[in-house]
Design an enzyme around this catalytic site. Structure first.
Site, short mmCIF file in Angstrom:
data_model
loop_
_atom_site.label_atom_id
_atom_site.label_comp_id
_atom_site.label_asym_id
_atom_site.label_seq_id
_atom_site.Cartn_x
_atom_site.Cartn_y
_atom_site.Cartn_z
N ASP A 1 -1.41 9.63 14.86
CA ASP A 1 -2.02 9.53 13.86
C ASP A 1 -2.96 8.13 13.79
O ASP A 1 -2.94 7.39 12.81
CB ASP A 1 -0.95 9.25 12.55
CG ASP A 1 -1.47 9.40 11.23
OD1 ASP A 1 -2.56 10.04 11.15
OD2 ASP A 1 -1.12 8.68 10.11
N GLY B 1 0.84 -1.03 0.04
CA GLY B 1 -0.13 -0.10 -0.11
C GLY B 1 0.79 1.03 -0.13
O GLY B 1 1.99 1.13 0.08
N GLY C 1 0.75 5.77 0.62
CA GLY C 1 0.02 6.93 1.12
C GLY C 1 0.99 8.24 0.50
O GLY C 1 1.71 8.12 -0.44
N ALA C 2 0.44 9.49 0.83
CA ALA C 2 1.16 10.50 0.51
C ALA C 2 2.61 10.62 0.54
O ALA C 2 3.56 11.22 -0.48
CB ALA C 2 0.39 11.91 0.97
#
Length: 807
Positions: free
Chosen positions: A130, A15, A17-18
């Protein structure tokens, strides 16, 4: 894609993310699979890299079955990477996409180990920062595991990241968004957001506009969607709301405390080991009531007002803000405080909630607000007529009690008497609303078995109306004094009360027994029943039968006026018909008798005429309150009506003994209501520091926003100094207009997101003393007519006058 990261052999991507990519990899040394997360930042920052490596070393020391451990950390071609235990399964975000919303039991079952993991990290001094569904793995056995403590921070003191955002906006805590501070409480808020998503199946604050998402979290309370009331009970909603409180002080003190609250919800003590049959029955009835869609809303509103008025730090602004959130409620309360009874106490028309609190007191306004809310929830039901009867009966009891106690009593005493008497039979009112079939059965049992109402309620409901009312009052947080007054008195002659609390209970019982006589007695029984009450209470209340009849007559007038104020056709209620009987203008039964109406009755609303002391110019306000269409012309008329009423309100206050803060609060509230501003803030000059400081206001987060209004009065070429230095009113239609954008100070842009605002300076002899600020969210939304501007300036001048008189 590189084949290796450090010594680890990349198998495939899991996966991304940014700023990160997660890979499945193989550790050739230990012959095991691992998960590697690479972190790539847009600009090299060696100091940040060192900090993250230090934190990774700290997190690697955590050992908990619900935490995915970090094995090691390093850097590869300038990018950091973290090596985790590989957990086969899917993350919670993917899990929810497939399952949708979960049952409360299943959602809590997932949250419990998550909170244990967070609590374990907090004990080690580590904050996650987070926490979100994609950072929670659900392994193949269905066990949740928290990962990605890689941006965690030490919990020693409070972290401050300056202008840099760390984390995911949709899961950030309000204090981190507004102040860049995070603590253990921030993780509790994020856990609340995760729980919301488990229960509802979607994010609490959806949307792709990051700035809007963050504004919503920082400025608005998160609430469940209306449809959730069918599946989630009130207790679970309150539990969730406590975790999501915007003020960290109002949240759970720790993740462990939140975990305990979830445990208690699943296995409450009262259900596993009920103390007695009464408590068990109350819990059973409460559960049934929670399934009614409006009980949670009613309970939450009543509870909020009770908490405010019970607080040691009682605040007029807090009470006013709570009421002003509902425009319809505000107008109905102002209608009620201007009725015949309250108008005398107010010394003139009352047009603001703030002045109502000042004149009548917090307890009285609480009583009025809860009365109006109860009535709002009692309308539009299949048994509406019976409910209105019960509502009027409760108010008649309060009025009777006030009339009986009026000789020699202070205003505060009379309000306590009214409140206690009105809520004395709360159980019967709630039973009629929530259990109409059982209430009808109770009335049938009373007639068939010729037993008391309380005995019939015990047979049908499993507890008396008294116990039901007391149980709900305690749940709503009513003061102990009021709850104690709900206990019925024993049979026989009443002894003189030993304490003020005993006297309240005695007067509440007397007024409600007299109500029962009025409602249930035939004309031929009136004299006998009144004599019985005089005999029963004669040793403690100096009333003979004639004086009691005069008291009843005066009370009828007030209840009749109240019915008109609340738009109730009194003639269609059983109480209204009994009032006619007691006045001797009709006999019970027969269409002919019900058709006759005297001139007196017509004038008092008994013939179906709705009385309303709302001034004609306020008709537009009423249409807004009732949700009707209002044209721009009517809107302007409504605004002018509110402003003029507020000016009169302030004038009434200025000619009497007043506190300057009370007058200023009335002025600020009037401006807030008149123009539909998002918020209105009053700022006062602090002479010692030569700064302008926000003091209070109205609107979402007004108290918090007011604290952000702090700027030096040393001149700088911006909008606020231009207004204060020159004593001119300034309207900014668009803060992003290139012509004035450089004149908008940085402190303001950090304080609010409003794109349009107006400033009214308060100056004495050319020197700025204070400032009234009002805003709307979108550019161009503030339009002020010439007449409105004149009235707003009059209010501003009244504020200056109030300050002058107080100096």
């Amino acid at each position: 894609m590189n084949k290796r990261i450090g010594r680890f052999e990349i198998i495939r991507e899991l996966g991304r993310g940014a700023q990160s990519v997660v890979y499945l990899a193989r550790d050739p040394h230990l012959q095991r699979q691992v998960a590697i997360k690479t972190l790539h930042f847009s600009r090299p920052d060696p100091q940040q890299d060192r900090r993250l490596l230090e934190e990774a070393r700290l997190v690697s020391q955590l050992r908990h079955p619900s935490i995915v451990p970090i094995f090691e950390a390093g850097d590869e071609q300038g990018d950091l990477y973290l090596v985790f235990q590989y957990v086969p399964g899917k993350n919670l975000a993917e899990y929810l996409q497939q399952s949708g919303a979960l049952t409360p039991a299943k959602a809590i079952g997932i949250m419990q180990p998550i909170l244990e993991a967070i609590s374990h990290a907090h004990a080690a001094g580590i904050i996650h920062r987070d926490l979100k569904p994609s950072n929670i793995l659900i392994d193949d056995d269905g066990v949740p595991r928290v990962m990605d403590f890689g941006i965690a921070t030490r919990a020693e003191g409070v972290s401050n990241d300056g202008g840099q955002l760390v984390g995911t906006p949709a899961y950030m805590a309000p204090e981190y968004i507004s102040q860049r501070t995070s603590s253990e409480s921030s993780d509790v808020f994020s856990a609340g957001l995760v729980l919301y998503e488990l229960l509802i199946g979607q994010r609490a604050v959806p949307g792709s506009d990051i700035q809007q998402v963050m504004r919503t979290i920082a400025d608005e309370d998160i609430r469940l969607p209306p449809e959730a009331s069918h599946t989630l009970d009130e207790k679970l909603a309150h539990l969730l709301y406590q975790a999501l409180a915007r003020d960290p002080q109002n949240r759970y003190a720790s993740a462990a405390q939140m975990r305990q609250a979830l445990d208690d919800y699943l296995q409450p003590e009262s259900l596993t080991a009920p103390a007695d049959a009464r408590q068990s029955t109350i819990e059973f009835l409460l559960r049934r009531m929670r399934h009614k869609s409006d009980f949670p809303a009613l309970s939450e509103s009543v509870g909020a007002i009770n908490r405010i008025t019970a607080s040691e730090n009682q605040s007029i602004a807090d009470v006013s803000n709570t009421i002003l959130k509902d425009f319809s409620l505000t107008n109905k309360i102002l209608r009620m405080v201007n009725s015949v009874h309250y108008r005398q106490a107010g010394g003139g028309t009352i047009s603001t909630v703030s002045r109502a609190v000042v004149v009548l007191g917090l307890d009285a306004v609480r009583s009025i607000a809860i009365t109006v809310m109860l009535f709002e929830h009692l309308q539009n039901k299949d048994n509406a007529n019976q409910l209105k009867d019960e509502f009027l009966r409760a108010n008649l009891a309060g009025v009777l009690a006030r009339e009986i106690s009026s000789k020699g009593a202070t205003r505060g005493d009379l309000e306590q008497v009214f409140i206690c008497s009105m809520f004395h039979n709360l159980g019967r009112l709630l039973s009629q609303y929530y259990f109409p079939e059982e209430s009808a059965e109770i009335r049938r049992v009373v007639l068939q078995k010729e037993c008391s109402e309380e005995a019939a309620a015990l047979q049908v409901l499993g507890l008396s109306f008294e116990d039901l009312g007391i149980g709900i009052a305690e749940t709503w947080g009513f003061p102990k004094l009021l709850v104690n007054s709900m206990h019925k008195l024993p049979a026989g002659s009443i002894r003189r009360p030993a304490t003020a609390e005993d006297r309240l209970r005695m007067v509440a019982s007397l007024s409600n027994e007299l109500c029962t006589v009025i409602v249930d007695s035939a004309p031929e029984q009136q004299q006998k029943e009144l004599q019985r009450i005089v005999t029963r209470f004669g040793d403690v209340i100096q009333l003979d039968e004639q004086e009691l009849r005069r008291t009843v007559a005066r009370s009828f007038e007030q209840v009749t006026q109240l019915a008109g104020t609340m738009h109730i056709n009194l003639q269609q209620t059983r109480l209204g018909k009994q009032i006619r009987v007691w006045r001797g203008t009709a006999t019970v039964g027969g269409p002919a008798s019900e058709a006759r109406t005297t001139k007196d009755e017509a004038e008092n609303g008994l013939a179906g005429t709705v009385l309303s002391d709302i001034a004609p110019e306020a008709a537009a306000c009423e249409r807004i309150a009732e949700g009707g269409y209002i044209s721009p012309v009517d809107a302007e008329a409504a605004s002018e009506a509110i402003l003029m009423a507020g000016i009169q309100d302030v004038s009434n206050a200025l000619v009497s003994e007043f506190k300057v803060n009370d007058v200023l609060r009335i002025i600020v509230e009037t401006i807030y209501r008149a123009k539909g501003f998002k918020r209105v803030i009053l700022c006062i000059r602090d002479g010692r520091s030569n700064t302008m400081l926000g003091r209070f206001g109205f609107g979402p987060d007004a108290a918090e926003i007011a604290r952000r209004f702090k700027f030096s009065l040393v001149f700088t070429p911006d909008i606020f100094h231009a207004a204060l230095t020159n004593g001119v009113d300034i309207l900014i239609s668009d803060t992003n207009d290139p012509k004035i954008t450089t004149r908008i100070p940085l402190w303001f842009r950090k304080a609010v997101t409003a794109q349009t605002f107006v400033v009214f300076p308060l100056c004495i002899k050319g020197s700025p003393l204070a400032m009234i600020y009002a805003d709307r969210e979108q550019a161009g939304e503030i339009v002020i007519s010439e007449k409105e501007l004149s009235l707003l300036r009059t209010l501003r001048n009244q504020a200056v006058l109030a300050v002058k008189q107080s100096i």
